[in-house]
Design a protein around this motif. Structure first.
Motif, PDB file in Angstrom:
ATOM      1  N   HIS A 130       0.830  -1.193   0.058  1.00 43.61           N
ATOM      2  CA  HIS A 130       0.048  -0.042   0.080  1.00 43.61           C
ATOM      3  C   HIS A 130       0.870   1.262   0.156  1.00 43.61           C
ATOM      4  O   HIS A 130       1.939   1.324   0.572  1.00 43.61           O
ATOM      5  N   VAL A 131       0.466   2.243  -0.982  1.00 45.32           N
ATOM      6  CA  VAL A 131       1.148   3.548  -0.764  1.00 45.32           C
ATOM      7  C   VAL A 131       0.257   4.631  -0.294  1.00 45.32           C
ATOM      8  O   VAL A 131      -1.098   4.722  -0.795  1.00 45.32           O
ATOM      9  N   VAL A 132       0.653   5.423   0.657  1.00 48.24           N
ATOM     10  CA  VAL A 132      -0.385   6.414   1.280  1.00 48.24           C
ATOM     11  C   VAL A 132       0.383   7.960   0.842  1.00 48.24           C
ATOM     12  O   VAL A 132       1.487   8.048   1.275  1.00 48.24           O
ATOM     13  N   THR A 133      -0.445   8.562   0.355  1.00 54.44           N
ATOM     14  CA  THR A 133       0.080   9.902   0.192  1.00 54.44           C
ATOM     15  C   THR A 133      -0.912  11.016   0.181  1.00 54.44           C
ATOM     16  O   THR A 133      -2.474  10.673   0.607  1.00 54.44           O
ATOM     17  N   CYS A 134      -0.808  12.183  -0.251  1.00 51.76           N
ATOM     18  CA  CYS A 134      -1.873  13.043   0.148  1.00 51.76           C
ATOM     19  C   CYS A 134      -1.786  14.169  -1.014  1.00 51.76           C
ATOM     20  O   CYS A 134      -0.747  14.647  -1.795  1.00 51.76           O
ATOM     21  N   VAL A 147      -2.684   6.096 -10.371  1.00 48.52           N
ATOM     22  CA  VAL A 147      -2.734   5.366 -11.645  1.00 48.52           C
ATOM     23  C   VAL A 147      -1.511   4.276 -11.683  1.00 48.52           C
ATOM     24  O   VAL A 147      -1.495   3.207 -12.023  1.00 48.52           O
ATOM     25  N   SER A 148      -0.242   4.884 -10.998  1.00 46.21           N
ATOM     26  CA  SER A 148       0.878   4.193 -11.376  1.00 46.21           C
ATOM     27  C   SER A 148       0.842   2.696 -10.406  1.00 46.21           C
ATOM     28  O   SER A 148       1.571   1.761 -10.715  1.00 46.21           O
ATOM     29  N   CYS A 149       0.327   3.002  -9.241  1.00 43.37           N
ATOM     30  CA  CYS A 149       0.164   1.789  -8.365  1.00 43.37           C
ATOM     31  C   CYS A 149      -0.729   0.716  -8.951  1.00 43.37           C
ATOM     32  O   CYS A 149      -0.452  -0.243  -8.778  1.00 43.37           O
ATOM     33  N   SER A 150      -1.725   1.411  -9.396  1.00 43.78           N
ATOM     34  CA  SER A 150      -2.733   0.268  -9.731  1.00 43.78           C
ATOM     35  C   SER A 150      -2.373  -0.412 -11.156  1.00 43.78           C
ATOM     36  O   SER A 150      -2.552  -1.600 -11.358  1.00 43.78           O
ATOM     37  N   GLU A 151      -1.475   0.252 -11.929  1.00 46.43           N
ATOM     38  CA  GLU A 151      -0.739  -0.420 -13.010  1.00 46.43           C
ATOM     39  C   GLU A 151       0.165  -1.738 -12.416  1.00 46.43           C
ATOM     40  O   GLU A 151       0.460  -2.473 -13.492  1.00 46.43           O
ATOM     41  N   THR A 176     -10.274   9.108  -7.922  1.00 49.45           N
ATOM     42  CA  THR A 176     -11.247   8.058  -6.991  1.00 49.45           C
ATOM     43  C   THR A 176     -11.256   6.721  -7.970  1.00 49.45           C
ATOM     44  O   THR A 176     -11.743   5.954  -7.239  1.00 49.45           O
ATOM     45  N   ILE A 177     -11.245   6.692  -9.213  1.00 52.29           N
ATOM     46  CA  ILE A 177     -11.348   5.386 -10.092  1.00 52.29           C
ATOM     47  C   ILE A 177     -10.067   4.620  -9.596  1.00 52.29           C
ATOM     48  O   ILE A 177     -10.402   3.565  -9.457  1.00 52.29           O
ATOM     49  N   TYR A 178      -8.937   5.229  -9.789  1.00 51.92           N
ATOM     50  CA  TYR A 178      -8.035   4.102  -9.635  1.00 51.92           C
ATOM     51  C   TYR A 178      -7.255   3.946  -8.019  1.00 51.92           C
ATOM     52  O   TYR A 178      -6.663   2.951  -7.736  1.00 51.92           O
ATOM     53  N   GLY A 179      -7.739   5.012  -7.206  1.00 57.78           N
ATOM     54  CA  GLY A 179      -7.347   4.863  -5.405  1.00 57.78           C
ATOM     55  C   GLY A 179      -8.314   4.748  -4.707  1.00 57.78           C
ATOM     56  O   GLY A 179      -9.650   5.028  -5.065  1.00 57.78           O
ATOM     57  N   ASN A 180      -7.990   4.702  -3.324  1.00 54.73           N
ATOM     58  CA  ASN A 180      -8.806   4.720  -2.232  1.00 54.73           C
ATOM     59  C   ASN A 180      -8.654   6.202  -1.837  1.00 54.73           C
ATOM     60  O   ASN A 180      -7.950   6.351  -1.120  1.00 54.73           O
ATOM     61  N   VAL A 181      -9.744   6.906  -1.804  1.00 57.24           N
ATOM     62  CA  VAL A 181      -9.833   8.480  -1.621  1.00 57.24           C
ATOM     63  C   VAL A 181     -10.285   8.486  -0.265  1.00 57.24           C
ATOM     64  O   VAL A 181     -11.743   8.161   0.071  1.00 57.24           O
ATOM     65  N   THR A 182      -9.773   9.612   0.636  1.00 62.21           N
ATOM     66  CA  THR A 182     -10.231  10.023   1.748  1.00 62.21           C
ATOM     67  C   THR A 182     -10.393  11.450   1.648  1.00 62.21           C
ATOM     68  O   THR A 182      -9.365  12.010   1.666  1.00 62.21           O
TER      69      THR A 182
END
Length: 440
Positions: A130-134, A147-151, A176-182
């Motif tokens: 998992h990669v966490v960023t903001c 996108v990079s992580c999903s690929e 939102t489509i490629y990652g988990n957004v909070t």
């Protein structure tokens, strides 16, 4: 949460200093050898290639810098290669060249792709899950990470500042489509380090493991010098089902410089821009990391290139502090093997300049959307009014100054395509005016 499988930062630094004092002090490299050794690693981008276009300008254009370009003609000439290292120029009309990093990826900004070029492989090498960023609501960085992580089969958790917009669009939609957004309230977002760590700890739970990307970078450097055993690394790979890395906002850290240095090495080949011709390399500056990376690449390779960065988000003092920090980090991490490139580096690598029409960051002035429309219709090149229009305007100004046998002007197109969708929501009246412009 304790990080298992990695030595502490202090231990890594001590081992690294000791090994370097034994093995590196007697092995000094020239600029090209140093860069080749520095770039001998895995990359996110399979190739550093970029298309190069030549834009011909009319005399009226260069005499009216910063205007909306109404009634001005442009012509886009595609030059994928240049003979003998000398770029073909039509001296009858002034022109500048554009490195089309906006074409690197359909969803990832060119400058973000370069910044992640050296980062993602290190994340993969350490079996991160998992990669966490903001970032902001329309963060190009957050979308690029997602996108990079999903690929690559990785999960991304993106903490976005503020409230969820009524309509998802642009970079926000891709995140939102490629990652988990909070979405995080601005009051909490103000303390980014605490926010990121708290969220990463929550994801890790009782059995996961959390590490900052800086620690991965330190560990990878110590491995290069033989300081970390394979047993330690294998232990880190197998002990935890969830391995979470925290990447700072914007990925504006020292590892981001490597992808830009790789680009400079590619561009400096004899059949492209060459090593002998004086260049003025123009780029728009958000954090300023891209500009510093270009400057470092040119300095290390001994190129007669001057990097001009158009300041968009900070004062000149702020950019100079960022430049000084990045240079210091680069020297500390990578610079002990080279003896001559850093002699005068502390004086600065980048020529920081004001935008033709300064304003608060993110604001768009009347007429600038039409200017982007005009450029797109004349050349097929899309620029956005927040970032790349600023670099385009500065390129036209510098091209006029360098018209009589001066340096060749080259603009790095950093991208920004998806940002236009968010701007269309924010500046509805400006984009509505395009209807009249098209009908006329």
């Amino acid at each position: 949460m304790k990080v298992e499988g990695f030595p502490s930062k202090s231990t890594i630094s001590a081992i690294k200093r000791g090994f370097q004092s034994q093995c590196v002090s007697n092995v000094k490299l020239d600029g090209e050898d140093f860069v080749s050794k520095l770039l001998d690693r895995r990359w996110t981008l399979p190739h550093p290639d970029a298309k190069i276009h030549q834009v011909m300008l009319s005399t009226s254009e260069v005499s009216q810098p910063g205007r909306a370009f109404s009634g001005v003609s442009f012509f886009n000439k595609i030059n994928p290669y240049f003979s003998h290292g000398l770029m073909d120029k039509d001296d009858r009309e002034p022109s500048f060249f554009i490195v089309r990093d906006d074409l690197l990826h359909p969803l990832i900004n060119g400058n973000k792709a370069r910044k992640l070029d050296g980062l993602i492989p290190l994340v993969e090498d350490h079996s991160v899950t998992h990669v966490v960023t903001c970032g902001g609501c329309q963060s190009a960085h957050a979308a690029a990470v997602a996108v990079s992580c999903s690929e690559r089969g990785l999960k991304s958790d993106l903490l976005l500042r503020g409230e969820q917009p009524e309509i998802l669009t642009g970079y926000n939609l891709m995140s939102t489509i490629y990652g988990n957004v909070t979405y995080v309230p601005r009051s909490l977002y103000a303390n980014r380090e605490k926010m990121l760590k708290s969220h990463a700890d929550y994801l890790a739970g009782s059995s996961g493991n959390v590490i900052w990307f800086d620690d991965i970078l330190e560990a990878s450097l110590s491995e290069n010098y033989g300081a970390m055993s394979f047993l330690q690394k294998d232990a880190y790979r197998s002990d935890h089902p969830r391995k979470i890395v925290i990447v700072n906002e914007g990925a504006g850290d020292v590892v981001a410089l490597l992808g830009l240095i790789r680009l400079v090495q590619y561009l400096s080949q004899n059949h492209i821009l060459g090593k002998e011709r004086p260049l003025k390399l123009v780029v728009d500056a958000g954090t300023g990391t891209t500009a510093v990376g270009l400057g470092l690449g040119a300095k290390c390779l001994g190129l007669p290139w001057e990097v001009t960065a158009v300041m968009l988000a900070d004062t000149i003092d702020g950019y100079r502090r960022q430049e000084k920090r990045l240079i210091s980090d680069f020297k500390r991490h990578f610079g002990l093997q080279i003896h001559h490139c850093f002699d005068e580096i502390d004086r600065g690598l980048v020529h920081w300049v004001e935008r033709c029409h300064p304003r608060k960051f993110g604001n768009v002035l009347e007429g600038e959307v039409e200017a982007c429309q005009h450029i797109a219709q004349q050349t097929g090149i899309l620029v956005d009014p927040v970032y790349t229009l600023a670099a385009w305007e500065m390129s036209t100004v510098l091209r006029e100054q360098e018209a009589e046998g001066g340096a060749t002007v080259v603009m790095l197109h950093t991208g920004g395509t998806l940002g236009m969708f968010g701007l269309a929501q924010r500046y509805k009246s400006y984009f509505s005016n395009l209807k009249a412009g098209l009908s006329n």
